[in-house]
Design an enzyme around this catalytic site. Sequence first.
Site, PDB file in Angstrom:
ATOM      1  CB  SER A 208      -0.942  -0.047   1.212  1.00 33.89           C
ATOM      2  OG  SER A 208      -1.986   0.870   1.089  1.00 33.89           O
ATOM      3  CG  ASP A 381      -6.651  -3.500  -3.267  1.00 33.55           C
ATOM      4  OD1 ASP A 381      -7.142  -2.559  -2.629  1.00 33.55           O
ATOM      5  OD2 ASP A 381      -5.469  -3.882  -3.128  1.00 33.55           O
ATOM      6  CG  HIS A 412      -5.741  -2.635   0.319  1.00 33.00           C
ATOM      7  ND1 HIS A 412      -4.879  -2.544  -0.748  1.00 33.00           N
ATOM      8  CD2 HIS A 412      -5.215  -1.837   1.290  1.00 33.00           C
ATOM      9  CE1 HIS A 412      -3.880  -1.723  -0.452  1.00 33.00           C
ATOM     10  NE2 HIS A 412      -4.063  -1.277   0.781  1.00 33.00           N
TER      11      HIS A 412
END
Length: 444
Positions: A208, A381, A412
């Site tokens: 991320s 995601d 995610h």
Amino acid sequence: MKGTSTFFQSVASFVIVYCFLTLDTRTVLSPFVNNPFTQIKELLQHILQPRLERCIIQEPESFMTTPEIIVSRGYPLEIHHVVTNDGYILELHRIPFGRRDTRFENGTLRRKPVFLLHGMMATDHFWLFSSSNNSLAYILADHGFDVWLGNTRGNMYSRKHISLDPNTDKEFWNYSWDEMGQYDVPSSIDYVLNVTRQEKLAAYFGYSLGCSVFFMSATQYPRINDQVEVMIGLGPTVSVAHLNNFFRFLAPFVKPYQFLQQWLGIGEVHRNDGFLHQMTRLIGETSHFGAVIGRHVLFQIFGYSEIYNENDVFRLAGHYPAGGSANSMAHLLQNYNSGESFLHFDHGPDGNMERYGTIHPPEYNLTRVTAPVYLVHADNDPFATVEDVSWLMARLGNLKGTLRVNSSSFSHGDFIWSPQLAELVHLPVIDLLPSPFVYQQDYI
């Protein structure tokens, strides 16, 4: 059944909005620090903490630090501290070898280092959350690598500075993603290479925001590109123009949020020991209803997962969120508002002219990222959507390939807690890495 699900999602959305307002955080230089609300909050925290600690037998890792968790899993541990060029003290956690291995003492082989960096408002616990055979940090160590876990400025492990006090100096919290890329990443990589006496990392793993700040660093410092053999980006959040979680509804209010932040003197947000967070943990642990709400809060942020462990919600709450700056949260929302782009932090017209020489913040030139890059992404995601990952793929200077997770429901959050993480992500990714060992004669 559908109505019940909608109700839970609505409550979860309300909690997220309330969290975003930062009223449960320790504000810096706020005129309301000593007001009755603060005193009541501190009293309730004093009452809540003993009740939370009663759960330590059920979920001991909820109350353990990352180093304690590593040791409890039977792995070796070293704790290191890095001082950045702007004075922040970052804590790194090292797993020098696997659980069944030994350190090479005066041998002909050395283990190559790998560096792992977490996402926003988190810690290196993300790499250790699942079982030992399903968590990337342990898997890499057992495969022979020298594993280094980074922690960005402001989280519970890197809440230190050579001269600024995070509790009283607002300047400590005057940073965004930019400073993490400008200072935290290069300082951490340089430190690891210096300690291990190697010229390159075998791999840099980012999850991320851990991807974003690497790209920021690589565009500014060409040497960073030469210091990694390969960069692996998991769920990369660079452009978030197609963000598909609740934060997109907060993005239009980023300017009022920043005004409120400056007016109240708010620097730090989302402390793990904040009042609202402790209350959420208590509710989530003591009732099924609370556990469902907690799960929906996580799913509103990270995306909905089909496969998960009920206890994961409470266990994760012991470590996430881990604190950070209000500007870091604002940078995410600015990034969404700017569309398909990857910009520096927007300080406003005057601030931008002072820092960048332009009214608007400049864009990072991703073609300068010449390190070999592999991106790992998933269809479900909400942070790193298919559209945004495609945008990133077209701009990186040396993209070697992508890995699309073979699961239509992978989100995610599944990069953290999926029980199939090793099978779907980690083991396929390890096949992309160089040998974990280097011969002594390769050193000068």
